[in-house]
Design an enzyme around this catalytic site. Structure first.
Site, PDB file in Angstrom:
ATOM      1  CB  CYS A   1      -7.132   5.214  -2.183  1.00 30.65           C
ATOM      2  SG  CYS A   1      -8.543   4.104  -2.265  1.00 30.65           S
TER       3      CYS A   1
ATOM      4  CB  CYS B   1      -7.947   2.666   0.479  1.00 29.47           C
ATOM      5  SG  CYS B   1      -8.035   2.453  -1.287  1.00 29.47           S
ATOM      6  CG  ASP B   2      -5.821   5.163   2.918  1.00 27.27           C
ATOM      7  OD1 ASP B   2      -5.777   3.956   3.219  1.00 27.27           O
ATOM      8  OD2 ASP B   2      -5.052   5.692   2.089  1.00 27.27           O
TER       9      ASP B   2
END
Ligand code: NAP
Length: 302
Positions: free
Chosen positions: A132, A135-136
């Site tokens: 992701c 997200c990261d």
């Protein structure tokens, strides 16, 4: 045991759309979700292909759906569904937090990102290997990173990361991207996105944390290690419907067999969105399935 007219498994676009339509059809709907509401779209920064909305973030889109469904009276509970059985005309839904019952069931379980299947993938998961980018990605500000894949997800991930990372290698196993031409055009204009074509990821290196990705050229067989701090895997998606395999037929890839009417092989169980057998998996088709499945479930209940 909580009993509802319709239980919907999955609070993504299909599931929340189904909840909206179920409530408006006068049926009580409970949505069970194992993680956060919104499904995959919350990982998309820019949604630009939903008719009537020129631009919206995935998070705002999902939040709008959630608020619309709950304002109409749908309930959303967070619980992982572990199985379903038919008992006395009811669908008993087992979760890690207890059982629920409904007269009709809509499966809107979506899909999850596929893994590479490399021996060291688990070792480096969360230590450089990610599924992701939104997200990261921020953990790798100013670093060199890689994205693997050639579809819309990979190209969107590469665009997002190009604004954060120093350099983004975009590794794809063929000489042409599968993504929409509009997405391919966007990455062509990005100087720090470096396509690595005809290449597959064959190994991961690093001491505790990822520090390199070995790629093998599919034509020459030549191997080289790209020095990167992160690898974002975007090689497609796979369904996770094992919990329902006793009641509904799945195809060989694990998708729930259901046509455009969203009816499964089991009476009173419907499948909506990316988890069912279909050709086009988009936000629009997930929302459409939610409507179709909820109206079919309402008709089944009479
Ligand atoms: P996808 O379209 O299935 O693309 C997967 C990519 O990964 C393909 O390029 C494929 O290569 C490659 N691949 C598959 N298995 C691989 C392996 N084992 N090793 C290396 N490469 C591998 O998946 P996606 O990009 O996640 O998109 C899924 C669906 O969501 C699509 O329908 C897509 O259009 C949609 N989507 C839409 C948007 C949008 O409209 N904004 C955004 C994201 C996703 P090949 O090309 O050689 O098969």
């Amino acid at each position: 045991m909580t009993e509802k007219d319709i239980i919907i498994v999955g609070a993504g676009t299909a599931g929340l759309s189904a909840a909206i339509y179920a409530q408006r059809a006068g049926k009580s709907a409970l949505v069970l979700e194992q993680e956060a509401y919104g499904g995959q779209i919350i990982n998309t920064l820019d949604v630009e292909n939903y008719p009537g909305i020129a631009h919206i973030s995935g998070f705002d889109f999902a939040t709008g759906l959630y608020e619309q469904a709950t304002k109409l009276g749908a309930e959303v509970e967070f619980a992982k569904v572990t199985g379903v059985e038919e008992k006395d005309g009811l669908k008993i839904v087992h979760t890690e937090g207890g059982d629920y019952a409904a007269k009709a069931l809509i499966l809107a379980t979506g899909v999850r990102r596929r893994k590479l299947g490399l021996a060291k993938e688990e070792t480096f998961a969360g230590k450089g290997v990610s599924y992701c980018a939104t997200c990261d990605g921020a953990f790798f500000r100013g670093k060199d990173v890689a994205v693997n894949g050639g579809g819309n997800t990979a190209l969107e991930d590469a665009q997002y990361l190009s604004r954060i990372a120093n350099k983004v290698y975009l590794i794809h196993r063929r000489d042409a991207f599968r993504a929409d031409p509009a997405e391919v055009e966007k990455i062509r204009g990005m100087e720090n996105v470096v396509p690595v074509m005809n290449a597959t990821v064959t190994d991961l290196t690093g001491d505790g944390k990822l520090s390199g990705v070995e790629v093998t050229d599919k034509i020459t067989g030549e191997k080289k290690v790209l020095p990167v701090s992160a690898l974002f895997v975007a090689i497609g998606q796979a369904p996770e419907n094992e919990a329902f395999a006793d009641l509904v037929e799945l195809d060989e890839a694990g998708y729930i067999k259901a046509g455009e009417d969203c009816k499964t092989s089991h009476p009173g169980i419907f499948a909506a969105g990316d988890c069912r057998t279909k050709k086009v998996r988009q936000l629009t088709t997930a929302a459409a399935d939610g409507a179709v499945a909820a109206l079919a479930a309402a008709a089944y209940l009479g």
